[in-house]
Design a protein around this motif. Structure first.
Motif, mmCIF file in Angstrom:
data_model
loop_
_atom_site.group_PDB
_atom_site.id
_atom_site.type_symbol
_atom_site.label_atom_id
_atom_site.label_comp_id
_atom_site.label_asym_id
_atom_site.label_seq_id
_atom_site.Cartn_x
_atom_site.Cartn_y
_atom_site.Cartn_z
ATOM 1 N N LEU A 48 0.743 -1.311 0.149
ATOM 2 C CA LEU A 48 0.083 -0.013 0.099
ATOM 3 C C LEU A 48 0.830 1.159 -0.036
ATOM 4 N N ALA A 49 1.860 1.176 0.738
ATOM 5 C CA ALA A 49 2.890 2.402 0.821
ATOM 6 C C ALA A 49 3.394 2.895 -0.802
ATOM 7 N N ALA A 50 3.591 1.657 -1.476
ATOM 8 C CA ALA A 50 4.100 1.895 -2.764
ATOM 9 C C ALA A 50 3.289 2.157 -3.949
ATOM 10 N N THR A 51 1.948 2.561 -3.360
ATOM 11 C CA THR A 51 0.741 2.624 -4.338
ATOM 12 C C THR A 51 0.376 4.411 -4.304
ATOM 13 N N ASN A 52 0.130 4.408 -5.665
ATOM 14 C CA ASN A 52 -0.196 5.999 -5.995
ATOM 15 C C ASN A 52 -1.838 6.166 -6.158
ATOM 16 N N ALA A 53 -2.421 5.253 -6.549
ATOM 17 C CA ALA A 53 -3.910 5.278 -6.536
ATOM 18 C C ALA A 53 -4.498 3.979 -6.364
ATOM 19 N N LEU A 54 -5.774 3.926 -6.029
ATOM 20 C CA LEU A 54 -6.515 2.671 -5.855
ATOM 21 C C LEU A 54 -7.566 2.606 -6.917
ATOM 22 N N LEU A 55 -7.806 1.433 -7.560
ATOM 23 C CA LEU A 55 -9.018 1.161 -8.645
ATOM 24 C C LEU A 55 -9.586 0.045 -8.090
#
Length: 191
Positions: A48-55
Motif C-alpha cells: 500500500l505504501a508503494a501505491t499511488n492510486a486505488l482502482l
C-alpha cells in the motif's frame, strides 16, 4: 505511465471470495483468518505504501467505503483514505468516499487512467473488474497470496474461458502458516 497491479487473497482452488468472513454469504467465509502473520502484514503495508492510486469495482467500493473512512488515526487506514480512488461502475450514482472518481468505461477509462497516472495503481479484490482488465491486457502485475485451503467454490479470479495468458514470476516468498506470495508481471496473449 502507471502500472496496474491486481492483489488478491486466493485459495488453492482459485476462490477469492469472502476471505475475511463477512463480505459475502460464502459458507466458508473467514478462510483467511487462521493464517495471519507478521511478514504477511508487513507485505500488505509495504504494498500500500508503494501505491499511488486505488482502482476498484463497485462491490469492493461499497465494502471499502463503509469501512475505511472510520479507520483514521492508524497508518493503513490513513493511507487508504488519502489516496486517489477510482471505481469502475455504470450503476453507482455518486462516490461519497473522499477523493473518489467514478469511471464508466472499463477499457477506455482505465486505459486513460493508466496512461495519465504515475506509479502503481492497486486493485484490491474486485475480481470481476480484474478479470476484465486481464482480458483486455490492462494489468501489469499480479500479486497473489495463495492460502493452503480449498473452499469448494465461490468467486474465482480465473474463469474457464479458455483464454491463455502468460505471466513471468518475479518474486515468491513463503509466510508463516504456509501462505505463499506469488508476484507475476508481463501479461501477454498466447497465440
Amino acid at each position: 505511465m502507471g502500472k496496474i497491479i491486481v492483489t488478491q487473497f486466493i485459495t488453492l482452488d482459485g476462490v477469492t471470495e469472502a476471505p475475511g468472513g463477512d463480505e459475502t454469504n460464502h459458507p466458508h467465509g473467514g478462510w483467511q483468518n487462521g493464517f495471519r502473520s507478521p511478514e504477511g502484514g508487513k507485505y500488505k503495508v509495504d504494498e500500500l505504501a508503494a501505491t499511488n492510486a486505488l482502482l476498484m469495482g463497485r462491490k469492493t467500493y461499497d465494502q471499502f467505503a463503509k469501512y475505511w473512512p472510520a479507520q483514521s488515526g492508524q497508518s493503513f487506514g490513513d493511507r487508504m483514505n488519502s489516496l486517489p480512488k477510482f471505481v469502475v461502475s455504470t450503476t453507482l450514482p455518486k462516490a461519497d468516499w473522499n477523493n473518489t472518481k467514478i469511471l464508466k468505461d472499463v477499457v477506455k477509462d482505465v486505459a486513460e487512467l493508466r496512461r495519465n497516472t504515475d506509479g502503481n495503481i492497486l486493485i484490491y479484490g474486485s475480481a470481476t473488474l480484474s478479470k476484465s482488465l486481464i482480458h483486455h491486457e490492462l494489468v501489469d502485475e499480479l500479486h497473489l497470496l495463495l492460502y493452503p485451503v480449498i473452499v469448494g467454490g465461490g468467486l474465482k479470479l480465473f474463469d474457464d474461458n479458455f483464454e491463455m495468458k502468460k505471466f513471468n514470476l518475479t518474486n515468491s516468498q513463503t509466510f508463516t502458516g504456509g501462505v505463499i506470495l506469488l508476484e507475476y508481471s508481463t501479461i501477454s496473449k498466447c497465440v
